[in-house]
Design a protein around this motif. Structure first.
Motif, short mmCIF file in Angstrom:
data_model
loop_
_atom_site.label_atom_id
_atom_site.label_comp_id
_atom_site.label_asym_id
_atom_site.label_seq_id
_atom_site.Cartn_x
_atom_site.Cartn_y
_atom_site.Cartn_z
N CYS A 41 1.70 -23.68 48.13
CA CYS A 41 2.80 -22.76 47.81
C CYS A 41 2.25 -21.45 47.25
O CYS A 41 2.73 -20.35 47.60
CB CYS A 41 3.75 -23.41 46.80
N CYS A 62 2.70 -29.59 53.59
CA CYS A 62 4.15 -29.82 53.66
C CYS A 62 4.47 -31.14 54.34
O CYS A 62 5.30 -31.92 53.86
CB CYS A 62 4.82 -28.66 54.38
N GLN A 103 10.54 -23.93 45.22
CA GLN A 103 9.43 -23.42 46.01
C GLN A 103 9.79 -23.35 47.49
O GLN A 103 9.42 -22.40 48.20
CB GLN A 103 8.20 -24.31 45.79
N ILE A 107 9.73 -20.06 49.92
CA ILE A 107 8.95 -20.02 51.16
C ILE A 107 9.83 -19.66 52.35
O ILE A 107 9.44 -18.89 53.23
CB ILE A 107 8.25 -21.38 51.38
#
Length: 808
Positions: A41, A62, A103, A107
């Motif tokens: 991140c 991820c 987060q 993103i």
């Protein structure tokens, strides 16, 4: 991943026993994945996805986090859960889902993340399922439009916030402009899935209903209004998605449009239909939330349009849409589920009526539903076996949930009758005949349930004329499943139907000699059918329902139905019918099949309950019911839970014909063992209540499965009601030991004391039983036990506890 993250490691010892110990890998793997995620991140925030090398590492991180969350969710629903007792930290402390969701939101806002957004949307969906409370706190990051009011609307380029909704709307614009390779359109299924998971995690009934907590209304403005507005914006976007899908279905070959593969389009439709079904079923629509009804109704209407359009496009004369591989056919099947969900079942498994959802009701009352109703009623929809099954599922839900749609116009009712006749008359296919009977039964059950909801107030004498000949013919069918369906349908007829079937219109009394018993005798005969236990079970249940419908006296004060039973059957008919039922149930109650025993006891419970009302009003005497006391009492110890449950309910009704002064006075002196049997019965019922209470507070000596625990709750609920009936016999309570009465009353008191732990029906039935106890019982106990003091302490304690809550 699930094996690595299991909370326990199982070792098999030399003696064969299992030893469970904490899995040391779990915390280490979760910590490592968390570190990798946080690093990824930070890299994404710093580089903005400009480095191809780090991009691959971010995606890998991820996907690894998604695998971890999915594994934790699978373990959460499994046998071995992560608890402090087995050495694990609670799942909420192992992963900081709240921080991860923030987060993800950051993103997704990065412009260059577009090629990888599907991975982060999948992670968001998994987090919503695993950590619903944590994700619900951040709903506004993904669903609320925070842009200034003058910038809201169709100008998507300048809107901020409400990322998922605006993402879906941009995908719709791409579709309408033929840009099927654009990122928003390609990731449409992932965005819809994330929205669906987020909405499922939100406690909407608590947040936006009139009973919501005050603290929510004071946080960041009018909180319920914010949530409602976000829901309306989301529904508006879903309506646009469905409209776009409808256009695609309606135009020429889908694959020629170049938007992608069949699997992709099907996935989009599935996710859209799931979300559409949620909007029609989980939202509260009362009070200020009635603004949600209109858009939800439009969703149902569009789903119905796609369903009917698909049938017309694929050619219902030659192709089965349920089995077809064409996307048009699958579109009908997929969006048909939205209609099924919005309609509901119309009635629960216990027979309680359930109203149709407000959006579905508004749609059915509108002219936009007429085309759909015409298609599902048409015989052309049921020309092939696969079409018949899929179409009958839809029509059966309509008939069961909203029978007034079928009867509001004579043409609809006549078409429905013709369709049922068409299906039931297929002599070459038993499955098709069963489908026809399913439609008849669904309509009859829906009509019966609608009466209790006061939404079906029109008498239809055509029911016996239209449908009973089909049922009577099916009773003679060679296929057992067909006969079972017919017998079950007879159990759903109303008293007015039986009057029409049993007597000619000019007759005003129901003397046994003037009644045509042919149909009832056929069902009674089926209770002893030696070839099929399913037939015997269905016949016993139907007889119990028929007897209650014809003989039971309606509760005028408590009944919500405006259509009363104005033509009571005479006492002679009731006694004759009861004797016939008793003669047949003697064999059925001893049947080797548990389902038959259970339904036989159910039938006797209905007979005893109905005759008790008759006996109290007209003092008629019917001794044949008394002989079932011992067999039903013995079934309290049956191996089958359903048999025990019906025995608990029935024993309270039959006890009236054994222990009430009217029936007991003549034999009490001849049988000194009657008080002992009475005491033993009270002890049995008390033990049923105690078992459920001990399990609720964790003091049970047995490990219950979910099914056993559910049965124990039902048994306790019924036992409380039967205990109230037994203790109301003052002539018996003075003959038994005080300790038995005291122990029994203490169990009823405990049900109220533990109202925060046990099921509310148990506490309510306990209070109802205590309410109907005669004053003579309390006078009898006052000088011998402390029941009165404990009872007062229990009631005042309950009031004191409830008074602390703001809702009271």
């Amino acid at each position: 991943a699930a094996a690595i993250l299991a909370p326990l490691v199982v070792d098999v010892l030399p003696d064969g026993k299992e030893k469970h110990s904490r899995n040391p890998l779990r915390s280490e793997v979760i910590a490592a994945i968390s570190v990798s995620w946080n690093w990824s991140c930070q890299v994404a925030f710093d580089d903005g996805f400009s480095n191809e090398t780090t991009n691959g590492q971010i995606v890998t991180s991820c996907r690894s986090m998604t695998a971890v969350v999915n594994a934790l969710y699978a373990l959460k629903k499994g046998k071995y859960k992560c608890t402090e007792q087995n050495g694990c930290s609670p799942p909420s402390q192992e992963l900081h889902a709240s921080e991860i969701s923030k987060q993800i939101h950051m993103i997704l806002q990065i412009e260059r993340s577009s090629p990888f957004r599907s991975y982060f949307l999948e992670l968001l969906t998994s987090l919503s399922l695993m950590y619903p409370s944590a994700l619900a706190r951040h709903w506004h990051l993904f669903l609320e439009d925070t842009s200034p009011r003058h910038l809201r609307g169709d100008n998507l380029a300048v809107r901020k916030g409400s990322f998922l909704v605006s993402f879906v709307e941009r995908g719709i614009c791409d579709s309408n402009n033929g840009k099927y390779d654009d990122e928003c359109w390609i990731n449409m299924p992932h965005a819809l899935g994330a929205i669906s998971a987020l909405i499922s995690s939100m406690p909407l009934t608590l947040w936006i209903s009139s009973e919501g907590r005050t603290s929510y209304r004071l946080s960041a403005g009018n909180f319920p209004s914010r949530v409602r507005q976000a829901l309306m914006n989301t529904m508006s976007a879903i309506l646009k998605v469905m409209s776009s899908l409808r256009t695609i279905v309606e135009t020429e070959p889908i694959l020629s449009r170049g938007f992608g593969s069949n699997a992709y389009f099907e996935h989009t439709m599935i996710q859209c239909s799931i979300l559409a079904g949620q909007f029609c079923t989980i939202l509260p629509f009362a009070g200020d939330n009635d603004v949600l009804i209109e858009p939800a109704s439009k969703i149902v209407s569009l789903a119905a349009d796609i369903y009917t359009l698909g049938l017309k496009m694929i050619g219902i004369d030659t192709v089965s849409f349920a089995a077809s591989s064409q996307l048009i056919g699958k579109a009908s099947s997929i969006f048909g589920h939205v209609i099924l969900e919005s309609l509901g079942s119309g009635v629960t498994d216990t027979g309680k009526a359930v109203a149709v959802s407000p959006p579905a009701r508004q749609w059915l009352c509108d002219v936009s539903s007429y085309d759909f109703i015409g298609v599902v009623l048409s015989k052309k929809t049921y020309r092939s076996p696969n079409q018949s099954k899929a179409g009958v599922d839809i029509l059966a839900h309509v008939a069961r949930s909203a029978p007034w749609v079928i009867t509001r116009e004579p043409f609809n009712l006549a078409t429905f009758r013709d369709t049922c006749s068409h299906l039931c008359g297929n002599v070459n296919d038993a499955k098709t005949r069963i489908l026809g009977l399913k439609l008849v039964e669904s309509f009859l059950l829906g009509r019966k349930a609608s009466q209790s909801l006061c939404i079906f107030q029109i008498d239809f004498p055509v029911v016996p004329e239209y449908f009973c000949p089909l049922l009577q013919s099916a009773l003679k069918d060679e296929i057992p499943a067909v006969r079972i369906s017919a017998i079950s349908s007879f159990g759903a007829l109303l008293q007015t139907d039986w009057r029409s079937m049993l007597l000619t219109p000019h007759e005003s009394t129901f003397e046994p000699d003037m009644v045509d018993w042919t149909c009832i005798n056929s069902i009674l005969q089926a209770t002893s059918d030696g070839s099929n236990s399913g037939i015997r079970s269905a016949a016993c249940k139907a007889i119990g329902n028929i007897y209650s419908e014809c003989i039971d006296t309606p509760d005028i004060e408590n009944s919500s139905s405006t259509q009363k039973k104005t033509i009571p059957f005479c006492d002679a008919f009731a006694i004759h019918f009861a004797n016939n039922v008793c003669n047949k149930m003697e064999m059925a109650i001893a049947d080797a099949n548990a389902s038959v025993r259970s339904m036989a006891i159910f039938a006797m419970g209905n007979v005893a309950s109905a005759m008790r009302g008759r006996s109290e009003n007209s003092e008629i005497y019917i001794p044949t019911i008394k002989k079932f006391f011992d067999p039903v009492n013995a079934c309290l110890d049956d191996r089958d839970e359903k048999v025990v449950g019906n025995a608990i309910r029935t024993i309270g009704h039959i006890a009236y014909f054994v222990y009430s002064p009217m029936y007991l006075s003549s034999v009490l002196g001849e049988n000194a063992g009657i008080p002992n049997v009475f005491s033993l019965l009270l002890s049995k019922l008390s033990s049923k209540v105690e078992l459920a209470l001990c399990d609720a507070i964790g003091e049970s000596s047995r490990d219950f499965s979910w099914k056993q625990r559910n049965s124990a709750k039902k048994h306790a609920w019924g036992a409380c009601m039967s205990i109230g009936t037994l203790l109301s016999f003052s002539n018996m309570t003075k003959l038994i030991q005080y300790s038995v009465i005291e122990t029994t009353l203490n169990q009823l008191f405990r049900c109220i004391q533990l109202h925060n732990i046990v099921h509310e029906k148990i506490s309510a039935s306990s209070a109802a039983s205590l309410l109907k106890l005669p004053c003579s019982l309390w006078l009898h106990c006052s000088s011998n036990c402390g029941a009165i003091g404990r009872g007062l302490a229990t009631c005042f304690g309950f009031i004191n506890q409830r008074a602390d809550k703001s809702s009271i």
